[in-house]
Motif scaffolding. Structure first.
Motif, PDB file in Angstrom:
ATOM      1  N   LYS A 174       0.849  -1.192   0.000  1.00 36.04           N
ATOM      2  CA  LYS A 174       0.000   0.000   0.000  1.00 36.04           C
ATOM      3  C   LYS A 174       0.878   1.233   0.000  1.00 36.04           C
ATOM      4  O   LYS A 174       1.807   1.351   0.808  1.00 36.04           O
ATOM      5  CB  LYS A 174      -0.914   0.016   1.229  1.00 36.04           C
ATOM      6  CG  LYS A 174      -1.880   1.198   1.235  1.00 36.04           C
ATOM      7  CD  LYS A 174      -2.832   1.148   2.414  1.00 36.04           C
ATOM      8  CE  LYS A 174      -3.801   2.323   2.375  1.00 36.04           C
ATOM      9  NZ  LYS A 174      -4.754   2.287   3.508  1.00 36.04           N
ATOM     10  N   GLN A 176       2.058   5.165   0.427  1.00 33.61           N
ATOM     11  CA  GLN A 176       1.868   6.159   1.474  1.00 33.61           C
ATOM     12  C   GLN A 176       0.748   7.116   1.080  1.00 33.61           C
ATOM     13  O   GLN A 176       0.548   7.404  -0.100  1.00 33.61           O
ATOM     14  CB  GLN A 176       3.157   6.946   1.694  1.00 33.61           C
ATOM     15  CG  GLN A 176       4.228   6.193   2.456  1.00 33.61           C
ATOM     16  CD  GLN A 176       5.403   7.073   2.800  1.00 33.61           C
ATOM     17  OE1 GLN A 176       5.519   8.193   2.327  1.00 33.61           O
ATOM     18  NE2 GLN A 176       6.296   6.560   3.644  1.00 33.61           N
ATOM     19  N   PRO A 177      -0.010   7.623   2.062  1.00 34.20           N
ATOM     20  CA  PRO A 177      -1.093   8.561   1.730  1.00 34.20           C
ATOM     21  C   PRO A 177      -0.551   9.845   1.135  1.00 34.20           C
ATOM     22  O   PRO A 177       0.578  10.268   1.427  1.00 34.20           O
ATOM     23  CB  PRO A 177      -1.776   8.798   3.082  1.00 34.20           C
ATOM     24  CG  PRO A 177      -0.741   8.453   4.108  1.00 34.20           C
ATOM     25  CD  PRO A 177       0.086   7.353   3.505  1.00 34.20           C
ATOM     26  N   ARG A 214       3.620   2.449   2.404  1.00 35.58           N
ATOM     27  CA  ARG A 214       3.364   2.455   3.845  1.00 35.58           C
ATOM     28  C   ARG A 214       3.663   1.095   4.451  1.00 35.58           C
ATOM     29  O   ARG A 214       4.263   1.004   5.517  1.00 35.58           O
ATOM     30  CB  ARG A 214       1.911   2.841   4.117  1.00 35.58           C
ATOM     31  CG  ARG A 214       1.570   2.942   5.580  1.00 35.58           C
ATOM     32  CD  ARG A 214       0.118   3.309   5.776  1.00 35.58           C
ATOM     33  NE  ARG A 214      -0.240   3.390   7.184  1.00 35.58           N
ATOM     34  CZ  ARG A 214      -1.472   3.581   7.632  1.00 35.58           C
ATOM     35  NH1 ARG A 214      -2.476   3.710   6.762  1.00 35.58           N
ATOM     36  NH2 ARG A 214      -1.702   3.639   8.925  1.00 35.58           N
TER      37      ARG A 214
END
Length: 375
Positions: A174, A176-177, A214
């Motif tokens: 996933k 990172q935002p 992430r």
């Protein structure tokens, strides 16, 4: 009085060494020589109990876990290596019991917890469309709008434990935002990351675009964050290595690479705790780039404060100072509000007094006019 009758630092260090010896023996997935292994277990258990007997003998009577150590010999004969046994898995449910007794008067906590859990299960039964006998002995259930309420509120689903399991695909990752104001991720070159120090860096294109992630999913379906300790397969010789994740870099939507810091188990045990510990090979840091699918599972590693000569970062004092500042701000705010309320009340009182005085003056003047008027 929170830590009354607790152990002090010197006692904990003595116990830690004895428990460390026992823990190192229990962490065996396979037993080569059963008789020798059982003899070592008996000696390690006796050392732990003897240490407790020297420090505080009453704990041997009060703590059931210490008594269970005497049964390790028989448990190993019956079940084999204990490292694969699930112990005390239901202790995590203690938080549920504690929350169920928050509004209790604690005079009969077991009864209050049982009633609270029964009410929760009854509510779950109604919301999920369950049936129950009514007063006229007919079976009934909640209306359609009550049942649909559960489908449209994810928070209630999570509270009742009615949520779909998260699909964890080994090797997936996933990103990172995004930062506020950004709509897409800004890729970087591989030679701009910590991968440039990897042993197998020459096998990759330095201009390879990548995006920081992430976490990634290990083969055991563990979520591996940056900084996590993992066992992974080396791309150089396919051997299992203990490592720590430095970076997780995604090349595209399907492929991601993990930069790991490689460690190995020291040839001797720790000088103080007598436990196995990890070190760099020849005391030199070395890293490696592996695929996410080569990450096997995570494991727990404790920081060695003595070896690193850790003296504290001062963060605790900073937090304490910040706490005092916040408390002072709150007190000042309360004092300001209290002064404002007092000023408002004084103004109201002054207004009321002036009104009364004006009324009395008016009454006195009218009275004098009546007295002065001719009959």
């Amino acid at each position: 009085m929170q830590y009354a009758n607790s152990l002090i630092g010197r006692q904990l260090k003595t116990l830690w060494k004895a428990v460390g010896q026992l823990t190192a023996l229990l962490w065996f997935p396979e037993i080569a020589d059963l008789q020798q292994y059982l003899a070592d277990i008996d000696v390690a258990v006796a050392n732990v109990l003897d240490t407790f007997a020297e420090i505080d003998p009453t704990k041997i009577i009060q703590k059931i876990k210490l008594h269970l150590l005497t049964h390790l010999h028989k448990d190993i004969l019956r079940f084999g290596p204990l490292v694969g046994m699930c112990t005390e898995g239901y202790e995590c449910y203690n938080a549920v019991f504690r929350m169920c007794s928050v509004l209790s008067n604690h005079l009969a906590p077991s009864r209050d917890i049982a009633l609270q859990l029964a009410d929760q299960e009854a509510l779950k039964h109604r919301l999920t469309g369950g049936w129950w006998p009514s007063a006229d002995h007919d079976w009934t259930r909640a209306g359609s709008r009550v049942r649909d309420f559960l489908y449209s509120h994810s928070v209630l689903q999570r509270i009742l434990g009615w949520t779909p399991e998260e699909q964890l695909i080994p090797g997936s990752f996933k990103l990172q935002p995004l930062k506020p104001g950004m709509h897409t991720h800004d890729p970087m070159r591989l030679d701009q990351t910590a991968a440039v120090h990897a042993l197998n860096y020459s096998s990759f294109d330095p201009a390879l675009p990548c995006i920081k992630c992430r976490y990634c999913i290990a083969a055991s379906e563990d979520k591996c964050l940056v900084g996590a300790w993992v066992f992974s397969k080396s791309p150089l010789d396919n051997a299992m290595v203990a490592s720590r994740i430095i970076n997780i870099l995604a090349h595209d939507s399907q492929v991601a690479y993990v930069v790991i810091d490689i460690f190995e188990v020291a040839s001797t045990r720790h000088a103080r705790y007598d436990m196995p510990y990890l070190v760099h090979h020849h005391d030199e840091a070395s890293s490696m780039i592996v695929c996410t699918k080569d990450i096997k599972f995570t494991f727990n590693v404790q920081h060695d404060c003595m070896f690193a000569q850790y003296m504290g970062s001062g963060r605790r004092a900073h937090r304490r100072t910040k706490h005092f500042e916040i408390a002072k701000m709150l007190r000042d705010s309360q004092e300001t509000k209290r002064a404002a309320r007092k000023a408002a009340n004084d103004a109201k009182k002054a207004t009321a007094v002036s009104i009364v005085e004006e009324g009395l003056d008016e009454f006195s003047s009218r009275k004098r006019r009546r007295e002065d008027a001719p009959e």
